[in-house]
Design a protein around this motif. Sequence first.
Motif, PDB file in Angstrom:
ATOM      1  N   ILE A  47       8.284  60.174  10.561  1.00 51.87           N
ATOM      2  CA  ILE A  47       6.955  60.633  10.131  1.00 51.87           C
ATOM      3  C   ILE A  47       7.001  61.198   8.719  1.00 51.87           C
ATOM      4  O   ILE A  47       6.034  61.100   7.961  1.00 51.87           O
ATOM      5  CB  ILE A  47       6.427  61.672  11.143  1.00 51.87           C
ATOM      6  N   LEU A  48       8.152  61.756   8.333  1.00 47.81           N
ATOM      7  CA  LEU A  48       8.261  62.420   7.037  1.00 47.81           C
ATOM      8  C   LEU A  48       8.888  61.557   5.950  1.00 47.81           C
ATOM      9  O   LEU A  48       8.653  61.802   4.765  1.00 47.81           O
ATOM     10  CB  LEU A  48       9.084  63.703   7.201  1.00 47.81           C
ATOM     11  N   THR A  49       9.687  60.551   6.324  1.00 42.99           N
ATOM     12  CA  THR A  49      10.392  59.784   5.294  1.00 42.99           C
ATOM     13  C   THR A  49      10.197  58.274   5.398  1.00 42.99           C
ATOM     14  O   THR A  49      10.299  57.574   4.391  1.00 42.99           O
ATOM     15  CB  THR A  49      11.912  60.070   5.337  1.00 42.99           C
ATOM     16  N   ILE A  53       5.493  66.083   1.596  1.00 43.89           N
ATOM     17  CA  ILE A  53       5.989  67.279   0.897  1.00 43.89           C
ATOM     18  C   ILE A  53       4.869  68.294   0.672  1.00 43.89           C
ATOM     19  O   ILE A  53       5.031  69.487   0.938  1.00 43.89           O
ATOM     20  CB  ILE A  53       6.645  66.880  -0.440  1.00 43.89           C
ATOM     21  N   GLN A  54       3.702  67.814   0.226  1.00 42.91           N
ATOM     22  CA  GLN A  54       2.632  68.730  -0.171  1.00 42.91           C
ATOM     23  C   GLN A  54       1.781  69.258   0.985  1.00 42.91           C
ATOM     24  O   GLN A  54       1.150  70.308   0.862  1.00 42.91           O
ATOM     25  CB  GLN A  54       1.699  68.034  -1.189  1.00 42.91           C
ATOM     26  N   SER A  55       1.753  68.551   2.112  1.00 43.56           N
ATOM     27  CA  SER A  55       0.819  68.924   3.189  1.00 43.56           C
ATOM     28  C   SER A  55       1.392  69.930   4.186  1.00 43.56           C
ATOM     29  O   SER A  55       0.660  70.415   5.043  1.00 43.56           O
ATOM     30  CB  SER A  55       0.384  67.672   3.963  1.00 43.56           C
ATOM     31  N   PHE A  56       2.692  70.230   4.083  1.00 41.70           N
ATOM     32  CA  PHE A  56       3.322  71.071   5.102  1.00 41.70           C
ATOM     33  C   PHE A  56       4.195  72.166   4.495  1.00 41.70           C
ATOM     34  O   PHE A  56       4.698  72.023   3.374  1.00 41.70           O
ATOM     35  CB  PHE A  56       4.198  70.201   6.020  1.00 41.70           C
ATOM     36  N   SER A  57       4.351  73.234   5.256  1.00 37.73           N
ATOM     37  CA  SER A  57       5.339  74.272   4.946  1.00 37.73           C
ATOM     38  C   SER A  57       6.520  74.037   5.891  1.00 37.73           C
ATOM     39  O   SER A  57       6.377  74.206   7.104  1.00 37.73           O
ATOM     40  CB  SER A  57       4.752  75.667   5.180  1.00 37.73           C
ATOM     41  N   PRO A  58       7.674  73.648   5.373  1.00 38.88           N
ATOM     42  CA  PRO A  58       8.829  73.396   6.246  1.00 38.88           C
ATOM     43  C   PRO A  58       9.262  74.670   6.970  1.00 38.88           C
ATOM     44  O   PRO A  58       9.295  75.744   6.366  1.00 38.88           O
ATOM     45  CB  PRO A  58       9.916  72.923   5.280  1.00 38.88           C
ATOM     46  N   ILE A 112      13.989  66.030   3.588  1.00 38.30           N
ATOM     47  CA  ILE A 112      12.776  65.217   3.396  1.00 38.30           C
ATOM     48  C   ILE A 112      12.844  64.485   2.058  1.00 38.30           C
ATOM     49  O   ILE A 112      12.597  63.275   1.972  1.00 38.30           O
ATOM     50  CB  ILE A 112      11.501  66.088   3.481  1.00 38.30           C
ATOM     51  N   ALA A 113      13.198  65.213   0.998  1.00 33.95           N
ATOM     52  CA  ALA A 113      13.251  64.613  -0.344  1.00 33.95           C
ATOM     53  C   ALA A 113      14.284  63.484  -0.403  1.00 33.95           C
ATOM     54  O   ALA A 113      14.007  62.395  -0.922  1.00 33.95           O
ATOM     55  CB  ALA A 113      13.578  65.694  -1.377  1.00 33.95           C
ATOM     56  N   GLN A 114      15.481  63.727   0.150  1.00 34.14           N
ATOM     57  CA  GLN A 114      16.523  62.691   0.139  1.00 34.14           C
ATOM     58  C   GLN A 114      16.126  61.491   0.994  1.00 34.14           C
ATOM     59  O   GLN A 114      16.348  60.332   0.609  1.00 34.14           O
ATOM     60  CB  GLN A 114      17.838  63.276   0.667  1.00 34.14           C
ATOM     61  N   GLY A 115      15.535  61.769   2.162  1.00 35.09           N
ATOM     62  CA  GLY A 115      15.133  60.701   3.068  1.00 35.09           C
ATOM     63  C   GLY A 115      14.055  59.805   2.482  1.00 35.09           C
ATOM     64  O   GLY A 115      14.079  58.578   2.676  1.00 35.09           O
ATOM     65  N   LEU A 116      13.121  60.387   1.766  1.00 31.32           N
ATOM     66  CA  LEU A 116      12.044  59.602   1.146  1.00 31.32           C
ATOM     67  C   LEU A 116      12.614  58.580   0.167  1.00 31.32           C
ATOM     68  O   LEU A 116      12.191  57.425   0.141  1.00 31.32           O
ATOM     69  CB  LEU A 116      11.062  60.528   0.418  1.00 31.32           C
ATOM     70  N   VAL A 117      13.605  58.996  -0.623  1.00 26.73           N
ATOM     71  CA  VAL A 117      14.220  58.097  -1.607  1.00 26.73           C
ATOM     72  C   VAL A 117      14.998  56.992  -0.904  1.00 26.73           C
ATOM     73  O   VAL A 117      14.868  55.809  -1.230  1.00 26.73           O
ATOM     74  CB  VAL A 117      15.139  58.896  -2.561  1.00 26.73           C
ATOM     75  N   MET A 135      14.774  55.843   2.238  1.00 25.72           N
ATOM     76  CA  MET A 135      13.951  54.940   3.049  1.00 25.72           C
ATOM     77  C   MET A 135      13.068  54.038   2.193  1.00 25.72           C
ATOM     78  O   MET A 135      12.745  52.931   2.591  1.00 25.72           O
ATOM     79  CB  MET A 135      13.098  55.743   4.035  1.00 25.72           C
ATOM     80  N   ARG A 136      12.698  54.509   1.011  1.00 29.55           N
ATOM     81  CA  ARG A 136      11.910  53.666   0.102  1.00 29.55           C
ATOM     82  C   ARG A 136      12.685  52.382  -0.205  1.00 29.55           C
ATOM     83  O   ARG A 136      12.127  51.286  -0.183  1.00 29.55           O
ATOM     84  CB  ARG A 136      11.600  54.436  -1.186  1.00 29.55           C
ATOM     85  N   LYS A 137      13.983  52.528  -0.458  1.00 35.35           N
ATOM     86  CA  LYS A 137      14.815  51.363  -0.778  1.00 35.35           C
ATOM     87  C   LYS A 137      14.994  50.450   0.436  1.00 35.35           C
ATOM     88  O   LYS A 137      14.869  49.222   0.321  1.00 35.35           O
ATOM     89  CB  LYS A 137      16.181  51.824  -1.305  1.00 35.35           C
ATOM     90  N   VAL A 138      15.286  51.047   1.605  1.00 30.66           N
ATOM     91  CA  VAL A 138      15.492  50.244   2.823  1.00 30.66           C
ATOM     92  C   VAL A 138      14.243  49.426   3.138  1.00 30.66           C
ATOM     93  O   VAL A 138      14.318  48.224   3.428  1.00 30.66           O
ATOM     94  CB  VAL A 138      15.842  51.155   4.022  1.00 30.66           C
ATOM     95  N   ILE A 139      13.083  50.076   3.077  1.00 29.52           N
ATOM     96  CA  ILE A 139      11.820  49.415   3.437  1.00 29.52           C
ATOM     97  C   ILE A 139      11.455  48.343   2.410  1.00 29.52           C
ATOM     98  O   ILE A 139      11.037  47.234   2.771  1.00 29.52           O
ATOM     99  CB  ILE A 139      10.700  50.471   3.594  1.00 29.52           C
ATOM    100  N   LYS A 140      11.671  48.645   1.132  1.00 23.98           N
ATOM    101  CA  LYS A 140      11.368  47.659   0.088  1.00 23.98           C
ATOM    102  C   LYS A 140      12.301  46.454   0.196  1.00 23.98           C
ATOM    103  O   LYS A 140      11.861  45.303   0.173  1.00 23.98           O
ATOM    104  CB  LYS A 140      11.499  48.317  -1.295  1.00 23.98           C
ATOM    105  N   ASP A 141      13.618  46.730   0.335  1.00 21.73           N
ATOM    106  CA  ASP A 141      14.598  45.627   0.390  1.00 21.73           C
ATOM    107  C   ASP A 141      14.394  44.782   1.656  1.00 21.73           C
ATOM    108  O   ASP A 141      14.670  43.569   1.633  1.00 21.73           O
ATOM    109  CB  ASP A 141      16.022  46.182   0.377  1.00 21.73           C
ATOM    110  N   GLY A 142      13.926  45.404   2.729  1.00 22.74           N
ATOM    111  CA  GLY A 142      13.717  44.664   3.969  1.00 22.74           C
ATOM    112  C   GLY A 142      12.361  44.002   4.068  1.00 22.74           C
ATOM    113  O   GLY A 142      12.097  43.284   5.045  1.00 22.74           O
ATOM    114  N   GLY A 143      11.496  44.255   3.066  1.00 22.03           N
ATOM    115  CA  GLY A 143      10.145  43.684   3.103  1.00 22.03           C
ATOM    116  C   GLY A 143       9.369  44.118   4.337  1.00 22.03           C
ATOM    117  O   GLY A 143       8.546  43.364   4.881  1.00 22.03           O
ATOM    118  N   ILE A 144       9.614  45.350   4.796  1.00 23.12           N
ATOM    119  CA  ILE A 144       8.988  45.837   6.034  1.00 23.12           C
ATOM    120  C   ILE A 144       7.517  46.141   5.780  1.00 23.12           C
ATOM    121  O   ILE A 144       7.157  46.804   4.813  1.00 23.12           O
ATOM    122  CB  ILE A 144       9.724  47.098   6.560  1.00 23.12           C
TER     123      ILE A 144
END
Length: 335
Positions: free
Chosen positions: A109-111, A125-130, A316-321, A323-332
């Motif tokens: 849900i977060l990344t 990142i902006q909508s929640f207080s961790p 969250i910050a590390q996961g977003l970066v 997962m962006r690559k995994v999803i882009k490279d996989g054409g998901i």
Amino acid sequence: MLHHLISRDNMQFKPTFTAFLISICSIFWVGSASSQSNYPNRTIQTIMPLQAGSGVDILMRPVAQKMGESLGQAITIENIPGGAGLIGAAKVAQSPADGYVLGAFNDSILTMVPNLYKKIDYDPIQSFSPISEVAAITFVLVANPAFPGNTAADLVRIAKERPGKIDYASGGNGSPQHIGMEIFRQYTGAPIVHIPYRGAAAAVTDVMAGQVPVMISALSVVLPHIRAGKLKALGVASKTRSPLLPNTPTISESVKGYEFSTWGALLAPKGTSPAIIEKLNESLATALRDPKLREQLIQQGFEFVPLGPDHLKEMIAQGLVRMRKVIKDGGIQPD
């Protein structure tokens, strides 16, 4: 003369009005401070944008109960699945920042989901207080007992011998099960085919029934089926073997370097006071020190992690970066 009187009256009025404003602000400040010091004085609702029986659901229910005991107020769990978690997560983001509505999220849900959909009604990142990460969730590669392979390397070999013929199940496009297997596909080059389901429970059911041969799943979800002989474990996705499956190799023992796990976390709506966040963190730490709860979580395949908002923010910050690559490279693409 009239002008002089008005000016003089205004001069007299200003200090009086200023004093009035100060007194009103003081009342609000005292009221706010008092409400925070009395927190919580009613039930806390925790929204889980995932199905009952999911890894995070299994994790959070006993933890929430223990936290409630520490806080002196019940913490309820409300499952609001749907839209890959978008509906429940948006509801948390739009709730009052008073500490009485929290979110129990997984990293999908977060990344993952934020990288999958072009428009979502929250910002990870902006909508929640961790508040804190709660635990890491061990994943395991499982197969129907009739599947001819016994290790992750066997799956790669069989898939390459029968390109496009070996399917894997997941809880839906962009779900942790999908991402875990997509990373596996990208890492090994195994030509496996994704079959998305509406939720991980249905995917597990069909792997047991032999409709789909393999999937990767939270260990907490499939462990009873492995022990009952309804599923075969091909490999644990963590760095080290699980004490719950001591004879099952890690995936990296046969596919060197592959690792995958997810995590569950608690968040509050953005703007929740640091005092409330701290109180919730203290209650979480207290809960996770309980020997019975610790043993229960270990026996369900959860791993303990550093607690606190700073660690979660970093995850969250590390996961977003990543997962962006995994999803882009996989054409998901979204469902």
